[in-house]
Design an enzyme around this catalytic site. Sequence first.
Site, PDB file in Angstrom:
ATOM      1  N   ASP A  63       0.268  22.540  43.359  1.00  0.00           N
ATOM      2  CA  ASP A  63       0.780  23.308  42.223  1.00  0.00           C
ATOM      3  C   ASP A  63       2.185  23.646  43.038  1.00  0.00           C
ATOM      4  O   ASP A  63       2.437  24.821  43.421  1.00  0.00           O
ATOM      5  CB  ASP A  63       0.345  24.738  42.491  1.00  0.00           C
ATOM      6  N   ASN A 105      -4.062  35.421  46.292  1.00  0.00           N
ATOM      7  CA  ASN A 105      -5.167  35.591  45.684  1.00  0.00           C
ATOM      8  C   ASN A 105      -5.511  33.837  45.984  1.00  0.00           C
ATOM      9  O   ASN A 105      -7.190  34.789  44.829  1.00  0.00           O
ATOM     10  CB  ASN A 105      -4.750  35.962  43.584  1.00  0.00           C
ATOM     11  N   GLN A 171      -7.257  25.272  42.129  1.00  0.00           N
ATOM     12  CA  GLN A 171      -6.736  27.147  43.028  1.00  0.00           C
ATOM     13  C   GLN A 171      -7.573  27.814  43.666  1.00  0.00           C
ATOM     14  O   GLN A 171      -7.603  29.013  42.779  1.00  0.00           O
ATOM     15  CB  GLN A 171      -5.510  27.549  43.296  1.00  0.00           C
ATOM     16  N   ASP A 203       2.322  37.416  45.616  1.00  0.00           N
ATOM     17  CA  ASP A 203       2.075  36.168  44.804  1.00  0.00           C
ATOM     18  C   ASP A 203       1.078  36.671  43.666  1.00  0.00           C
ATOM     19  O   ASP A 203      -0.141  36.885  44.373  1.00  0.00           O
ATOM     20  CB  ASP A 203       2.228  34.665  44.475  1.00  0.00           C
ATOM     21  N   LEU A 208      -6.257  39.671  42.448  1.00  0.00           N
ATOM     22  CA  LEU A 208      -6.880  40.287  43.715  1.00  0.00           C
ATOM     23  C   LEU A 208      -9.041  40.029  43.527  1.00  0.00           C
ATOM     24  O   LEU A 208      -9.736  39.813  44.165  1.00  0.00           O
ATOM     25  CB  LEU A 208      -6.560  40.791  44.504  1.00  0.00           C
ATOM     26  N   GLU A 245       4.540  40.370  42.313  1.00  0.00           N
ATOM     27  CA  GLU A 245       4.627  39.643  41.370  1.00  0.00           C
ATOM     28  C   GLU A 245       3.696  40.024  40.155  1.00  0.00           C
ATOM     29  O   GLU A 245       2.589  39.119  40.441  1.00  0.00           O
ATOM     30  CB  GLU A 245       5.049  37.901  41.088  1.00  0.00           C
ATOM     31  N   HIS A 310      11.795  29.828  39.189  1.00  0.00           N
ATOM     32  CA  HIS A 310      11.011  28.090  39.256  1.00  0.00           C
ATOM     33  C   HIS A 310      10.083  28.042  38.751  1.00  0.00           C
ATOM     34  O   HIS A 310       9.442  26.707  37.776  1.00  0.00           O
ATOM     35  CB  HIS A 310      10.370  27.971  40.866  1.00  0.00           C
ATOM     36  N   ASP A 311       9.211  29.247  37.473  1.00  0.00           N
ATOM     37  CA  ASP A 311       8.454  29.069  36.394  1.00  0.00           C
ATOM     38  C   ASP A 311       9.044  29.217  35.101  1.00  0.00           C
ATOM     39  O   ASP A 311      10.596  28.746  34.739  1.00  0.00           O
ATOM     40  CB  ASP A 311       7.299  30.376  36.588  1.00  0.00           C
TER      41      ASP A 311
HETATM   42  C1  GLC Z   1       3.132  32.728  40.892  1.00  0.00           C
HETATM   43  C2  GLC Z   1       3.611  31.632  40.897  1.00  0.00           C
HETATM   44  C3  GLC Z   1       3.634  30.537  39.762  1.00  0.00           C
HETATM   45  C4  GLC Z   1       2.283  29.743  40.616  1.00  0.00           C
HETATM   46  C5  GLC Z   1       0.806  30.915  40.280  1.00  0.00           C
HETATM   47  C6  GLC Z   1      -0.370  30.714  41.110  1.00  0.00           C
HETATM   48  O1  GLC Z   1       2.286  32.788  39.374  1.00  0.00           O
HETATM   49  O2  GLC Z   1       4.881  31.769  40.576  1.00  0.00           O
HETATM   50  O3  GLC Z   1       4.474  28.869  40.511  1.00  0.00           O
HETATM   51  O4  GLC Z   1       1.928  28.990  39.695  1.00  0.00           O
HETATM   52  O5  GLC Z   1       1.869  32.049  40.767  1.00  0.00           O
HETATM   53  O6  GLC Z   1      -0.123  30.275  42.708  1.00  0.00           O
END
Ligand code: GLC
Length: 543
Positions: A63, A105, A171, A203, A208, A245, A310-311
Amino acid sequence: MISNDNFWYKNAVFYELYVRAFRDSDANGHGDLAGVVEKLDYLEDLGINCIWLLPIFPSPLKDDGYDVADYYGIHPDYGQLEDFKQLVAEAHKRGIRIITDLVLNHTSDQHPWFQEARKDRASKYRDYYVWSDDPSLYSEARIIFLDTEESNWTWDEEAGQYFWHRFFSSQPDLNYENPAVQDEMIAVIKFWLDLGIDGFRADAIPYLFEDEGTNCENLPQTHDFIKRVRKFMDDNYPGRILLSEANQWPEDVRPYFGDGDEVHMAFHFPVMPRIFMALKQEDITPVKAILERTPAIPENTQWCIFLRNHDELTLEMVTEPERQWMWEQYAPEDRMRLNLGIRRRLAPLLNNNAKKIALANSILFTLPGSPIVYYGDEIGMGDNIWLNDRDGVRTPMQWDASPNGGFSSAESVYAHAIQEPPYGVETVNVAAASQDPDSIYHVIKRMIRVHKNNKALGWGDFAWARSTQADKVSAYLRIYDGQVLLILHNLTRLEQNISVELPPEASMETPIDLLSELTKGSVENQRLTIEVPPLGYYWLKLL
Ligand code: GLC
């Protein structure tokens, strides 16, 4: 040198930068930290105050680095810790701050903690993650990566149990119920702060903790932990920030600001798609509606706003009919869609229409919050929808007209720079843009400068002005400490003549547009009469 102002983030302009894409200093086909150092003069000249680096840690890159395998290192493609220190020092010299992603996370499944955890039930690391024999637990939690994942639980053969993950199954989520995990993260935070970093983009913060019978987002325990992080930072590193975020509705993001004792900043996700709606509908109403639904935030906190990142352009925070409409309007081809969003860059989304790109940026730079520019959008870069996942919006920065766009002199690069017109390196690049006084680059550079010099845009109160044609030509005031700005955006393709009721504080008889430095309109009896050109905008100084 960076200022000693602990509230610097209130009126800062951020620049989101993907290290792999920016500049390859050692010709191995991957951008690196030393490459970012090479380009700091460019960023200083552009005028931004803070760089947000996408994850730079060792990672198997399932990722793109958001799958961290070691919180204490630098991905070998990017350099070493020494390079990072160098970058911080060189950036600070130029008055630029640096933050990076703190991926709280989850870790990568390659992280040694997870490797130990899956091997041995008795390992202290087992409880660093969330395990279950029963994959029906926490069934109210939604799946985020809808296009790839079927469940938030994945069976691990070696562990003989299911593990919990909100993102890719590579992840695994950390278990924040375990105090040892919390302590580990505080240690990570300390490590980077000691290296001189100015803060973190926290992020995926809402996820969490988990609790049965909830959607496992924004739980009270999460807020308690973030408050603990904040206190640790305030006590030891004042002036360093947490930017969260939390892709949530405003009323659910608001608690992350606490009483000014939780995060310093939070992205305002829902405002973003509504700017695109407003542009297409030639009507500001969607933006107005979401701002009206946005609670006030403590004085020492700030929103962070953006057009692209970036997403995928996320459509999570819109209604179902709105989402369908956005897809129809902005993602007519299947390959442009991903999960609940649109994987395209700003310029292609706006049909490469320079006026619309400028208008969108003008809205971004004048709404409440600190704006973020996504690397490459300042020169109107395009995307490559044929690449997988979100890679199409992460192609090399285009510096000049050479084949790799001046990004790298290697023959083989991590991704090709865009070649096809109208977004190819031959025409869209920094060198060409800086020579063309009418380029979007110069427009944005100017906005950055004016934003920085006018505190009302960062600190100011926000209020809609009473005006004619108010839906088509948005009119709002930004007021701060003896300064009154009136911001006008004509969202339509036609010239509009409007009249705006001015607030009692406004005293200027001939308002000056801060961007062009020309006087505009005429004032009589506290009313401004003004003509706004098609897709035009003014930042008028009234006091
Ligand atoms: C956030 C990031 C994204 C990532 C995700 C998991 O949303 O912006 O790019 O894939 O977290 O970490």
